[in-house]
Design a protein around this motif. Structure first.
Motif, PDB file in Angstrom:
ATOM      1  N   LEU A  87       8.070   3.476  -9.886  1.00  0.00           N
ATOM      2  CA  LEU A  87       7.618   4.902  -9.826  1.00  0.00           C
ATOM      3  C   LEU A  87       7.738   5.491  -8.467  1.00  0.00           C
ATOM      4  CD1 LEU A  87       5.802   6.978 -11.399  1.00  0.00           C
ATOM      5  CD2 LEU A  87       3.569   6.072 -10.325  1.00  0.00           C
ATOM      6  N   ARG A  88       7.512   4.618  -7.598  1.00  0.00           N
ATOM      7  CA  ARG A  88       7.492   5.140  -6.016  1.00  0.00           C
ATOM      8  C   ARG A  88       9.296   5.374  -5.745  1.00  0.00           C
ATOM      9  NH1 ARG A  88       2.716   4.481  -3.119  1.00  0.00           N
ATOM     10  NH2 ARG A  88       1.258   3.472  -4.226  1.00  0.00           N
ATOM     11  N   LYS A  89      10.287   5.025  -6.638  1.00  0.00           N
ATOM     12  CA  LYS A  89      11.558   5.010  -6.254  1.00  0.00           C
ATOM     13  C   LYS A  89      12.134   6.599  -6.707  1.00  0.00           C
ATOM     14  CE  LYS A  89      15.972   3.823  -8.203  1.00  0.00           C
ATOM     15  NZ  LYS A  89      16.733   2.840  -9.311  1.00  0.00           N
ATOM     16  N   TYR A  90      10.989   7.017  -7.506  1.00  0.00           N
ATOM     17  CA  TYR A  90      11.467   8.542  -7.910  1.00  0.00           C
ATOM     18  C   TYR A  90      10.304   9.399  -7.464  1.00  0.00           C
ATOM     19  CZ  TYR A  90      14.725   6.264 -11.161  1.00  0.00           C
ATOM     20  OH  TYR A  90      15.503   5.484 -11.732  1.00  0.00           O
ATOM     21  N   TYR A  91       9.105   9.069  -7.054  1.00  0.00           N
ATOM     22  CA  TYR A  91       8.064  10.177  -6.807  1.00  0.00           C
ATOM     23  C   TYR A  91       7.375   9.805  -5.468  1.00  0.00           C
ATOM     24  CZ  TYR A  91       9.156  10.838 -11.533  1.00  0.00           C
ATOM     25  OH  TYR A  91       9.816  11.213 -12.736  1.00  0.00           O
ATOM     26  N   ARG A  92       6.823  10.596  -4.793  1.00  0.00           N
ATOM     27  CA  ARG A  92       5.853  10.509  -3.801  1.00  0.00           C
ATOM     28  C   ARG A  92       4.624  10.674  -4.403  1.00  0.00           C
ATOM     29  NH1 ARG A  92       6.699  14.097  -0.168  1.00  0.00           N
ATOM     30  NH2 ARG A  92       5.123  15.486  -0.560  1.00  0.00           N
ATOM     31  N   VAL A  93       3.606   9.578  -4.405  1.00  0.00           N
ATOM     32  CA  VAL A  93       2.284   9.694  -5.268  1.00  0.00           C
ATOM     33  C   VAL A  93       1.047   9.492  -4.370  1.00  0.00           C
ATOM     34  CG1 VAL A  93       3.453   8.615  -7.223  1.00  0.00           C
ATOM     35  CG2 VAL A  93       2.429   7.208  -5.585  1.00  0.00           C
ATOM     36  N   GLN A  94      -0.134   9.637  -4.709  1.00  0.00           N
ATOM     37  CA  GLN A  94      -1.120   9.815  -4.129  1.00  0.00           C
ATOM     38  C   GLN A  94      -2.164   8.829  -5.026  1.00  0.00           C
ATOM     39  OE1 GLN A  94      -2.456  10.677  -0.978  1.00  0.00           O
ATOM     40  NE2 GLN A  94      -4.178   9.846  -1.271  1.00  0.00           N
ATOM     41  N   PRO A  95      -2.839   7.944  -4.394  1.00  0.00           N
ATOM     42  CA  PRO A  95      -3.501   6.919  -5.225  1.00  0.00           C
ATOM     43  C   PRO A  95      -5.122   7.820  -5.563  1.00  0.00           C
ATOM     44  CG  PRO A  95      -2.922   5.751  -3.156  1.00  0.00           C
ATOM     45  CD  PRO A  95      -2.454   7.030  -3.054  1.00  0.00           C
ATOM     46  N   VAL A  96      -5.296   7.611  -6.698  1.00  0.00           N
ATOM     47  CA  VAL A  96      -6.591   8.324  -7.209  1.00  0.00           C
ATOM     48  C   VAL A  96      -7.545   7.150  -7.411  1.00  0.00           C
ATOM     49  CG1 VAL A  96      -7.699   9.466  -9.340  1.00  0.00           C
ATOM     50  CG2 VAL A  96      -5.455  10.039  -8.320  1.00  0.00           C
ATOM     51  N   GLN A  97      -7.471   6.173  -7.959  1.00  0.00           N
ATOM     52  CA  GLN A  97      -8.388   5.070  -8.175  1.00  0.00           C
ATOM     53  C   GLN A  97      -7.610   3.713  -8.460  1.00  0.00           C
ATOM     54  OE1 GLN A  97     -11.020   6.301 -11.465  1.00  0.00           O
ATOM     55  NE2 GLN A  97      -9.424   5.739 -12.934  1.00  0.00           N
ATOM     56  N   ALA A  98      -8.224   2.603  -8.294  1.00  0.00           N
ATOM     57  CA  ALA A  98      -7.598   1.255  -8.576  1.00  0.00           C
ATOM     58  C   ALA A  98      -8.633   0.212  -8.883  1.00  0.00           C
ATOM     59  CB  ALA A  98      -6.490   1.064  -7.196  1.00  0.00           C
ATOM     60  N   GLN A  99      -7.914  -0.881  -9.404  1.00  0.00           N
ATOM     61  CA  GLN A  99      -8.574  -1.949  -9.920  1.00  0.00           C
ATOM     62  C   GLN A  99      -7.739  -2.967 -10.119  1.00  0.00           C
ATOM     63  OE1 GLN A  99     -10.432  -2.736 -13.548  1.00  0.00           O
ATOM     64  NE2 GLN A  99     -12.526  -2.954 -12.597  1.00  0.00           N
ATOM     65  N   ASP A 100      -7.976  -4.145  -9.441  1.00  0.00           N
ATOM     66  CA  ASP A 100      -6.909  -5.383  -9.234  1.00  0.00           C
ATOM     67  C   ASP A 100      -5.567  -5.011  -9.202  1.00  0.00           C
ATOM     68  OD1 ASP A 100      -9.154  -6.839  -9.966  1.00  0.00           O
ATOM     69  OD2 ASP A 100      -8.931  -6.640 -12.073  1.00  0.00           O
ATOM     70  N   SER A 101      -4.639  -5.215 -10.070  1.00  0.00           N
ATOM     71  CA  SER A 101      -3.343  -4.802  -9.666  1.00  0.00           C
ATOM     72  C   SER A 101      -2.743  -3.497 -10.394  1.00  0.00           C
ATOM     73  CB  SER A 101      -2.367  -5.883 -10.687  1.00  0.00           C
ATOM     74  OG  SER A 101      -2.452  -5.822 -12.005  1.00  0.00           O
ATOM     75  N   CYS A 102      -3.732  -2.700 -11.008  1.00  0.00           N
ATOM     76  CA  CYS A 102      -3.636  -1.442 -11.734  1.00  0.00           C
ATOM     77  C   CYS A 102      -4.069  -0.343 -10.782  1.00  0.00           C
ATOM     78  CB  CYS A 102      -4.226  -1.442 -13.163  1.00  0.00           C
ATOM     79  SG  CYS A 102      -3.483  -2.542 -14.116  1.00  0.00           S
ATOM     80  N   ALA A 103      -3.416   0.866 -10.814  1.00  0.00           N
ATOM     81  CA  ALA A 103      -3.872   2.112 -10.308  1.00  0.00           C
ATOM     82  C   ALA A 103      -3.590   3.258 -10.944  1.00  0.00           C
ATOM     83  CB  ALA A 103      -3.297   1.872  -8.835  1.00  0.00           C
ATOM     84  N   THR A 104      -4.291   4.342 -10.872  1.00  0.00           N
ATOM     85  CA  THR A 104      -3.882   5.638 -11.172  1.00  0.00           C
ATOM     86  C   THR A 104      -3.519   6.564 -10.036  1.00  0.00           C
ATOM     87  OG1 THR A 104      -5.762   5.353 -13.061  1.00  0.00           O
ATOM     88  CG2 THR A 104      -4.919   7.684 -12.408  1.00  0.00           C
ATOM     89  N   LEU A 105      -2.199   6.760 -10.211  1.00  0.00           N
ATOM     90  CA  LEU A 105      -1.569   7.873  -9.110  1.00  0.00           C
ATOM     91  C   LEU A 105      -1.316   9.073  -9.576  1.00  0.00           C
ATOM     92  CD1 LEU A 105       0.831   4.914  -8.332  1.00  0.00           C
ATOM     93  CD2 LEU A 105      -1.254   5.094  -7.152  1.00  0.00           C
ATOM     94  N   ARG A 106      -1.359  10.282  -8.501  1.00  0.00           N
ATOM     95  CA  ARG A 106      -1.236  11.577  -8.865  1.00  0.00           C
ATOM     96  C   ARG A 106       0.286  11.895  -8.366  1.00  0.00           C
ATOM     97  NH1 ARG A 106      -5.260  13.620  -7.710  1.00  0.00           N
ATOM     98  NH2 ARG A 106      -6.012  14.397  -9.770  1.00  0.00           N
TER      99      ARG A 106
END
Length: 532
Positions: A494-513
């Protein structure tokens, strides 16, 4: 003569105790079959694929053609009996791992009950029934991934294959036509569960019937031909209807299940002919091997007229021919040998019951003769210790492995989307429109994730979320979109194509904007043809 005691005042008897012989099977079945049944995420191959088939069947209302990702599924070409049961379970209990696995768990419970009841009826009474049920519930080949612990075909297939064998034995003993009809129904259900694999016990059964000189009597009985119609008509009707609904299905069945698996190593699962023999002499079955050999030896020593001896020869012939069939197939997978374990459990139950009775009688004779008992033990305690020596190590090893297996299968990033999406839905202001992106360094699942497809369907159907699934080439997203990723590979893709901002995370998973689309380097120029 003293008056007889009232019924309520009669002393306790061993016969009264044996009326409740099945009680110890309940905690063993609960621990082996139902303990943490829905805890681990769906597994990536057959289990999750079937779950998606069931969820799409329920959503579309098309109960004839299984779909995956909105298209007719020609990778999974098995008949849909298990998928139908899973769809019904999901409709009753909702979208969850528990609902998907419940039909398998119920089939496993039915198989344990069938094995225990048959052993009690034919192989030595309540003691044989109890021991056979416990032997099955402590078999690593049964209480394992892809068999009794996951939502795969094998457990339902085991139930119907075992029913074929037991019905055949009951007919050999009684000549009652009802057992032929039960065998025919079991064949039909086995074929509707896993296609041609549902026929793999029949050659061994027919060979044993022929060896006993009963083939002509079988062919002369009208119920035989009615059973044949009962066995063949429902599968034939279903295959015809399925081909009419979406032509090309029968060709896919041939390539996948017959020509593919039997003649070539499908999906790199080729192995030498002796591959199935190793679990019986390795650590996977080591704890039971001495008891199997002892039980077989004891049953072979019994007179031929006894049912236990007759059953042993039928089980040995059927199991041997079945092992020969799957060993001759080029494609080999560990769970293909699972139908042998109910047979081994019945042999163990019958043989150990014979052995324990012999030990009990030997100790009673010593008591009657006034001789000292072995190590000063009472007969009942000695027999209990012998049973414990057979079963306790297997149960301990089994449940230690179950805990290790649970942790191993849970701690894989590709499978963590389901737990994370459920956690996200419980958070305040949980998003209802998002993209779920998947990538992996493992080539077979880099562009395939059936568990993710099921969890996306779950979010759409149960929570009415708007969910889009993306695989490694994660292009086409716009700034402001929310993206769920699990695992380092998905984060990096994902970071190869976009600049993202973390919204929330748990363990190895995260929601990014997504904040911005990153410029991509120009593609390298195409190589010039030779001679330019």
């Amino acid at each position: 003569m003293p008056a007889p005691l009232p019924s309520r005042a009669r002393p306790f008897s061993l016969a009264a105790l044996w009326r409740w012989w099945w009680l110890p099977l309940l905690p063993a079945a609960g621990a082996g079959l139902l303990w943490r049944l829905g805890a681990a995420p769906l597994q990536v191959w057959d289990e999750a694929r079937l779950a998606v088939n069931a969820a799409e069947m329920l959503r579309s209302g098309n109960w004839l053609v299984a779909h995956y990702a909105g298209q007719p599924d020609l990778w999974n070409t098995k008949p849909p009996l298990l998928i139908w049961l899973q769809a019904l379970s999901i409709s009753l209990l909702g979208y969850s791992e528990w609902a998907v696995r419940l039909p398998t768990a119920l089939a496993a419970l039915a198989l344990v009950a069938l094995v225990a009841a048959f052993a009690r009826r034919w192989l030595g009474g309540p003691l044989a029934g109890l021991l056979a049920g416990l032997a099955l519930l402590s078999s690593k080949g049964f209480i394992t991934h892809h068999v009794a612990r996951t939502a795969d075909y094998e457990t339902l297939l085991l139930l119907f294959l075992t029913a074929q064998l037991l019905a055949a034995f009951a007919w050999l003993q009684t000549r009652q036509r009802r057992y032929l009809l039960l065998a025919g129904a079991a064949v039909a259900l086995a074929v509707l569960t896993k296609s041609v694999a549902g026929l793999f016990f029949l050659p061994g059964i027919l060979l044993e019937i022929t060896r006993r000189g009963r083939l002509s009597a079988l062919l002369r009985q009208p119920a035989t031909w009615l059973a044949a119609v009962l066995a063949l008509a429902p599968p034939a009707l279903w295959y015809w209807l399925r081909e009419q609904a979406a032509p090309g299905y029968l060709q896919a069945v041939w390539q996948n299940e017959l020509g593919g698996r039997m003649l070539s190593g499908l999906e790199d699962h080729a192995a030498p002919w002796y591959w199935y023999l190793t679990p019986f002499v390795s650590q996977q079955f080591l704890l039971w091997t001495p008891w199997v050999l002892l039980s077989g030896w004891l049953l072979l020593r019994r007179p031929v007229r006894r049912p236990v001896h007759r059953f042993f020869t039928l089980a040995a012939t059927t199991g041997g021919v079945f092992l020969l069939i799957i060993s001759s197939s080029t494609t080999k997978l560990a769970w293909y040998s699972a139908p042998l374990f109910p047979l081994l459990a019945l042999v163990l139950g019958a043989g150990l019951a014979v052995w324990l009775r012999q030990c009990w009688l030997m100790m009673l004779r010593r008591v009657a003769a006034g001789r000292p008992l072995v190590w000063g033990l009472k007969p009942g305690l000695a027999v209990a210790l012998l049973v414990g020596a057979a079963f306790i190590p297997s149960f301990v090893a089994l449940h230690l492995r179950l805990g290790k297996e649970y942790r191993r299968r849970y701690d894989v990033a590709a499978f963590n989307y389901g737990p994370y999406l459920r956690w996200q839905a419980r958070q305040p202001g949980a998003p209802t429109s998002y993209v779920v992106a998947h990538a992996s360094t493992d080539p077979p699942i880099s562009s395939y994730n059936a568990p993710l497809e099921f969890y996306a369907l779950t979010a759409r159907q149960s929570r009415h979320d708007t969910v889009q699934v993306l695989y490694p080439e994660m292009q086409g997203l716009a700034p402001g979109q929310l993206v769920v990723v699990c695992g380092a590979a998905a984060h990096q893709a994902l970071r190869k194509y976009y600049r993202v901002q973390p919204v929330q995370a748990q363990d190895s998973c995260a929601t990014l904007r997504v904040e911005a689309v990153l410029p991509q380097p120009p593609a390298p120029p195409a190589a010039k043809p030779a001679g330019w």
